[in-house]
Design a protein around this motif. Structure first.
Motif, mmCIF file in Angstrom:
data_model
loop_
_atom_site.group_PDB
_atom_site.id
_atom_site.type_symbol
_atom_site.label_atom_id
_atom_site.label_comp_id
_atom_site.label_asym_id
_atom_site.label_seq_id
_atom_site.Cartn_x
_atom_site.Cartn_y
_atom_site.Cartn_z
ATOM 1 N N THR A 70 13.524 19.172 110.857
ATOM 2 C CA THR A 70 13.417 17.886 110.170
ATOM 3 C C THR A 70 14.227 17.950 108.881
ATOM 4 O O THR A 70 14.022 18.852 108.063
ATOM 5 N N ASP A 71 15.168 17.014 108.696
ATOM 6 C CA ASP A 71 15.971 17.040 107.479
ATOM 7 C C ASP A 71 15.361 16.124 106.418
ATOM 8 O O ASP A 71 14.309 15.509 106.627
ATOM 9 N N ARG A 72 16.007 16.032 105.281
ATOM 10 C CA ARG A 72 15.454 15.288 104.135
ATOM 11 C C ARG A 72 15.324 13.802 104.436
ATOM 12 O O ARG A 72 14.514 13.107 103.817
ATOM 13 N N ALA A 73 16.113 13.289 105.385
ATOM 14 C CA ALA A 73 16.035 11.879 105.760
ATOM 15 C C ALA A 73 14.970 11.622 106.827
ATOM 16 O O ALA A 73 14.761 10.486 107.220
ATOM 17 N N GLY A 74 14.331 12.690 107.295
ATOM 18 C CA GLY A 74 13.306 12.532 108.311
ATOM 19 C C GLY A 74 13.813 12.604 109.739
ATOM 20 O O GLY A 74 13.046 12.426 110.685
ATOM 21 N N LYS A 75 15.103 12.888 109.914
ATOM 22 C CA LYS A 75 15.661 13.004 111.267
ATOM 23 C C LYS A 75 15.154 14.277 111.915
ATOM 24 O O LYS A 75 15.177 15.354 111.310
ATOM 25 N N VAL A 76 14.722 14.178 113.160
ATOM 26 C CA VAL A 76 14.130 15.307 113.873
ATOM 27 C C VAL A 76 15.012 15.706 115.049
ATOM 28 O O VAL A 76 15.437 14.865 115.846
ATOM 29 N N ALA A 114 13.937 25.339 103.931
ATOM 30 C CA ALA A 114 15.127 25.789 103.212
ATOM 31 C C ALA A 114 15.594 24.687 102.278
ATOM 32 O O ALA A 114 15.628 23.508 102.656
ATOM 33 N N LEU A 115 15.952 25.077 101.073
ATOM 34 C CA LEU A 115 16.451 24.134 100.067
ATOM 35 C C LEU A 115 17.766 24.676 99.553
ATOM 36 O O LEU A 115 17.824 25.776 98.994
ATOM 37 N N ASP A 116 18.862 23.925 99.775
ATOM 38 C CA ASP A 116 20.155 24.422 99.327
ATOM 39 C C ASP A 116 20.412 24.033 97.875
ATOM 40 O O ASP A 116 19.575 23.405 97.217
ATOM 41 N N ALA A 117 21.579 24.423 97.370
ATOM 42 C CA ALA A 117 21.889 24.194 95.957
ATOM 43 C C ALA A 117 21.990 22.720 95.610
ATOM 44 O O ALA A 117 21.875 22.339 94.440
ATOM 45 N N GLN A 118 22.198 21.869 96.621
ATOM 46 C CA GLN A 118 22.268 20.416 96.397
ATOM 47 C C GLN A 118 20.921 19.741 96.646
ATOM 48 O O GLN A 118 20.833 18.518 96.752
ATOM 49 N N ASN A 119 19.863 20.543 96.745
ATOM 50 C CA ASN A 119 18.499 20.047 96.979
ATOM 51 C C ASN A 119 18.340 19.356 98.325
ATOM 52 O O ASN A 119 17.489 18.475 98.483
ATOM 53 N N ASN A 120 19.170 19.727 99.295
ATOM 54 C CA ASN A 120 18.973 19.247 100.650
ATOM 55 C C ASN A 120 17.910 20.105 101.328
ATOM 56 O O ASN A 120 18.084 21.321 101.446
ATOM 57 N N ARG A 121 16.849 19.464 101.750
ATOM 58 C CA ARG A 121 15.707 20.184 102.315
ATOM 59 C C ARG A 121 15.727 20.097 103.836
ATOM 60 O O ARG A 121 15.898 19.022 104.415
#
Length: 205
Positions: free
Chosen positions: A48-54, A167-174
């Motif tokens: 699941t990405d930060r936008a909720g896409k699964v 996982a959280l990258d340097a751009q705060n993408n979760r």
């Protein structure tokens, strides 16, 4: 009376702090033993990405350094670690991104020599059967951070089974990964971690 109560409370805090520190150290040692004990692992995953896409698929891991995220049919993306580098392949646009495994939050899962006690902290959980550990290198914030979640289970190496991570990258993408149907120790061919370069062939796989 009030003074004695405060004294007792202060003493309890002094006693509790070393106990909690010792417990956290024991948990980290258990996680380290688990990671060292994993030679291969396969599991189904839900991402699941930060936008909720699964997205769903199958993860195959072979240490040291090899991992493959095979996405569900119709998803033109592949992630493969070949022992040295992690590759993100997008077949829809024929692009490949590459970075050293050690520069990825996944490095903690793939490098059996990595001493996580230098970078990891135990996170509190409401369930005593769940162990959560956050790993990040303060000297390299650009590598991002990863929070691993384990269940305590006798069936897993060192009594733990990895349930997933955030996982959280340097751009705060979760990105959240949840695992199920985990299996450990099954033979895995090195050919599993080969892939077709779309910049040459345009083929997926």
């Amino acid at each position: 009376m009030i003074k004695s109560l405060f004294s007792a409370a202060a003493a309890a805090v002094v006693v509790a702090a070393p106990v909690q520190a010792q417990s956290a150290q024991t948990d980290l040692q258990q996680v380290q033993r688990h990671l060292a004990g994993v030679t291969t692992m396969t599991a189904a995953f839900t991402q699941t990405d930060r936008a909720g896409k699964v997205l769903t698929g199958t993860m195959t891991l072979k240490r040291p350094g090899k991992i493959r995220f095979q996405y569900e049919k119709g998803v033109p993306i592949l992630i493969v670690g070949d022992g040295k580098s992690l590759h993100f392949i997008d077949y829809s646009v024929r692009q490949v991104s590459r970075w050293p495994i050690g520069n990825s939050p996944l490095g903690v899962l793939l490098d059996p020599t990595k001493d996580i006690s230098r970078f990891a902290t135990v996170q509190p959980t409401a369930n005593p059967e769940v162990l959560s550990v956050e790993v990040r290198d303060p000297k390299h914030p650009e590598f991002g951070r990863i929070t691993l979640v384990f269940n305590k289970a006798a069936s897993g190496p060192a009594g733990l089974v990895l349930q997933g991570w955030v996982a959280l990258d340097a751009q705060n993408n979760r990105t959240t990964i949840r695992l199920n149907r985990q299996q450990f120790g099954a033979p895995v061919s090195d050919g599993t971690f080969r892939w077709n370069d779309p910049r040459r062939s345009g083929r997926q796989g």
